[in-house]
Design a protein around this motif. Structure first.
Motif, short mmCIF file in Angstrom:
data_model
loop_
_atom_site.label_atom_id
_atom_site.label_comp_id
_atom_site.label_asym_id
_atom_site.label_seq_id
_atom_site.Cartn_x
_atom_site.Cartn_y
_atom_site.Cartn_z
N PRO A 84 -7.77 16.30 -24.95
CA PRO A 84 -8.41 16.43 -23.62
C PRO A 84 -9.61 15.52 -23.41
O PRO A 84 -10.07 15.37 -22.27
N VAL A 85 -10.13 14.89 -24.46
CA VAL A 85 -11.23 13.94 -24.28
C VAL A 85 -10.81 12.82 -23.34
O VAL A 85 -11.64 12.27 -22.59
N LEU A 86 -9.53 12.49 -23.34
CA LEU A 86 -9.04 11.42 -22.46
C LEU A 86 -9.30 11.75 -20.99
O LEU A 86 -9.52 10.86 -20.17
N GLY A 87 -9.27 13.04 -20.66
CA GLY A 87 -9.46 13.44 -19.28
C GLY A 87 -10.84 13.12 -18.74
O GLY A 87 -11.03 13.01 -17.53
N SER A 88 -11.83 12.98 -19.63
CA SER A 88 -13.18 12.67 -19.19
C SER A 88 -13.49 11.18 -19.29
O SER A 88 -14.61 10.76 -19.04
N SER A 89 -12.48 10.38 -19.65
CA SER A 89 -12.67 8.93 -19.73
C SER A 89 -12.31 8.29 -18.39
O SER A 89 -11.79 8.95 -17.49
N ARG A 149 -1.65 11.51 -20.90
CA ARG A 149 -1.62 10.47 -21.93
C ARG A 149 -2.07 9.14 -21.35
O ARG A 149 -1.98 8.92 -20.13
N LEU A 150 -2.53 8.26 -22.21
CA LEU A 150 -2.86 6.91 -21.76
C LEU A 150 -1.62 6.20 -21.24
O LEU A 150 -0.54 6.29 -21.84
N LYS A 151 -1.78 5.49 -20.14
CA LYS A 151 -0.70 4.65 -19.66
C LYS A 151 -0.72 3.34 -20.45
O LYS A 151 -1.69 2.58 -20.35
N CYS A 152 0.31 3.12 -21.24
CA CYS A 152 0.32 1.93 -22.11
C CYS A 152 1.52 1.05 -21.82
O CYS A 152 2.55 1.51 -21.33
N THR A 153 1.39 -0.20 -22.18
CA THR A 153 2.50 -1.14 -22.11
C THR A 153 3.25 -1.12 -23.45
O THR A 153 2.79 -0.51 -24.42
N ALA A 154 4.38 -1.80 -23.48
CA ALA A 154 5.13 -1.89 -24.74
C ALA A 154 4.37 -2.67 -25.80
O ALA A 154 4.66 -2.56 -27.00
N ALA A 155 3.37 -3.46 -25.38
CA ALA A 155 2.53 -4.20 -26.34
C ALA A 155 1.35 -3.34 -26.80
O ALA A 155 0.48 -3.83 -27.52
N LEU A 156 1.33 -2.07 -26.35
CA LEU A 156 0.33 -1.09 -26.77
C LEU A 156 -1.06 -1.35 -26.18
O LEU A 156 -2.06 -0.88 -26.70
N GLN A 157 -1.09 -2.08 -25.07
CA GLN A 157 -2.32 -2.23 -24.30
C GLN A 157 -2.37 -1.14 -23.23
O GLN A 157 -1.33 -0.74 -22.70
N ASP A 173 0.29 10.04 -30.40
CA ASP A 173 0.54 11.21 -29.55
C ASP A 173 -0.21 11.16 -28.22
O ASP A 173 0.20 11.79 -27.26
N CYS A 174 -1.34 10.44 -28.17
CA CYS A 174 -2.15 10.44 -26.95
C CYS A 174 -1.75 9.34 -25.99
O CYS A 174 -2.39 9.17 -24.94
N ALA A 175 -0.70 8.59 -26.30
CA ALA A 175 -0.33 7.43 -25.49
C ALA A 175 1.11 7.53 -25.00
O ALA A 175 2.01 7.93 -25.75
N GLY A 176 1.32 7.16 -23.75
CA GLY A 176 2.67 7.07 -23.21
C GLY A 176 3.18 5.65 -23.41
O GLY A 176 2.95 4.77 -22.58
N VAL A 177 3.88 5.43 -24.52
CA VAL A 177 4.37 4.10 -24.87
C VAL A 177 5.85 3.99 -24.49
O VAL A 177 6.66 4.81 -24.93
N PRO A 178 6.24 3.01 -23.68
CA PRO A 178 7.65 2.87 -23.30
C PRO A 178 8.55 2.70 -24.52
O PRO A 178 8.20 1.97 -25.47
#
Length: 454
Positions: free
Chosen positions: A276-281, A290-298, A310-315
């Motif tokens: 939940p720390v992500l929610g305050s970022s 989850r973080l919206k990420c690219t396939a390059a993990l950016q 676990d905290c990232a939405g990786v395609p």
């Protein structure tokens, strides 16, 4: 207060020291030149836990210290900060850290790797916050082992049938990978432990697992999930599918199918959610937090931010558009080196690579010499699956030292019987000291002087 860069080099801050955090840091430590960047790793614990071995640690098959890796030992060239990350402000490129003692402060960065992982997805069920025990940390595994044996000791020392029944009833909620492994391993240990008790037999133990879905262990597929269900039921364990935990106030469990019973043990393994720390970022998040990420993990749409685990939405490029990598150790340990290489490529002005890995399947231990596996379509059960489980995870345990220590634990288990002992006093280390410590005598307060003036 903000800790600025003092070396003149770009600073990479890795938030989280789990699978992604530690493996990314190891890769950067190995491949970065000293003059290219300084790397800071921040975690609330000074060690990484190899979570697939938590059930065996709880059952006593592996020494708990052997499934954790000290960050400072394996990352001697990097700076490790022990504290809770309470905020990430990418607009200012700072991470807020709250040490276990002292005031919070900020650490500035040029690049941030967000590897905060997940936390238990706890529902607002009456009594759960007070009664529930999680199963994500080595501390919880140690506590649960001690707790189960303490319940056997309690039942052996009492002739109250209600107290005995309550102590010998164990309830688990969640039929995924972690829940089933913990459920099966601890039942196997407790069943063996009854040999040491005169008044407790295996039939006196009641093990209940509650699962909201219509199947268990989806990671190994429908066929092997059904086999696992039948196998556990043959061991006398109760598995209730399409059932919800409605309440567990004061240990009185009420299930949605009308079942009610009392227990001192409610273990919650019903899923996880992004930290939940992500929610305050100010970083972009998807509908699941989850973080919206690219396939390059950016991280999408921003520079200098990276995410995985676990905290990232990786395609998931192996499944097509709209699909994402599952929150598993299998993906995390493979995402980390790709992330590290892409970060280095960014510093050097080189081309990035996409993360792509086809999910191989899963293996699960169900107790000593018992297991289930479905790896690349190869389905195994019983002893062969148990061996595959051990071989696979042995290959993934970080550091040669830990590999050798875990193998030594397994070798000892082949020669000696299970060591069934509770160290429950670890939770109360000062109890005896404070109980018998003499109290200093306190002199009565001196009487106030009486004034004789009028």
């Amino acid at each position: 207060m903000t800790a600025p860069q003092t070396s003149g080099r770009p600073r990479i801050v890795i938030v989280g020291g789990g699978y992604v955090g530690m493996y990314t840091a190891l890769r950067l430590q190995k491949k970065l030149r000293n003059d290219e960047a300084e790397v800071v790793v921040i975690d609330s614990r000074s060690y990484m836990t190899y979570q697939p071995f938590l059930p065996e640690a709880a059952a006593g098959n592996i020494e708990p210290r052997h499934i954790v890796v000290p960050l400072r030992r394996v990352l001697p060239k990097l700076k490790v900060v022990t504290g809770d990350v309470t905020g990430i402000t990418h607009a200012r490129k700072t991470v807020t850290v709250k040490p276990h003692d002292g005031d919070a402060y900020e650490i500035a960065y040029d690049h941030v790797v967000v590897a905060l992982g997940s936390v238990p997805r706890i529902l607002p069920i009456p009594g759960l916050a007070e009664q529930g025990i999680g199963f994500k940390r080595v501390e919880e595994a140690i506590f649960l082992r001690n707790h189960v044996i303490d319940q056997l000791d309690m039942a052996e020392s009492s002739d109250d049938p209600e107290l005995r029944r309550r102590a010998l009833t164990f309830c688990f909620v969640g039929g995924g990978y972690a829940g089933i492994e913990a459920f099966a391993e601890l039942q196997d240990m407790a069943r063996y432990a009854t040999k040491l008790y005169d008044s407790i037999s295996p039939e006196d133990l009641r093990w209940v697992l509650v699962e909201a879905a219509d199947r268990i262990l989806p990671e190994v597929g429908p066929e092997m999930g059904v086999w696992t269900l039948e196998s556990l039921r043959k061991r006398g364990m109760e598995l209730k599918l399409k059932t919800f935990l409605n309440s567990c106030v004061d240990g009185h469990v009420v299930l949605s199918d009308g079942t009610e019973f009392d227990t001192n043990t409610v273990v919650w393994t019903a899923g996880v959610k992004a930290n939940p720390v992500l929610g305050s970022s100010d970083l972009p998040l998807d509908e699941r937090g989850r973080l919206k990420c690219t396939a390059a993990l950016q991280v999408e749409g921003v520079e200098g931010a990276w995410g995985a685990g676990d905290c990232a939405g990786v395609p998931d490029l192996t499944k097509g558009p709209g699909e994402f990598c599952s929150p598993s150790a299998q993906h995390a340990v493979r995402e980390a080196p790709v992330l590290a290489d892409n970060l280095i490529a960014t510093l050097r002005g080189e081309t990035l690579k996409n993360y792509e890995h086809k999910y191989a399947g899963s293996v699960a231990g169900l107790g000593l010499r018992k297991g289930v596996a479905n790896v690349y379509g190869v389905k195994l059960k019983g002893w062969p699956a148990w061996m595959m489980h051990r071989i696979y995870h042995m290959s993934r345990v970080p550091t040669l030292r830990r590999k050798l220590e875990v193998q030594a634990d397994w070798a000892a288990a082949l020669v000696f019987r299970r060591d069934v002992v509770s160290l429950g006093s670890l939770q109360r280390p000062r109890r005896e000291f404070t109980e018998f410590a003499p109290r200093p005598k306190v002199d009565p307060p001196a009487a106030a002087p009486v004034s004789t003036t009028k």
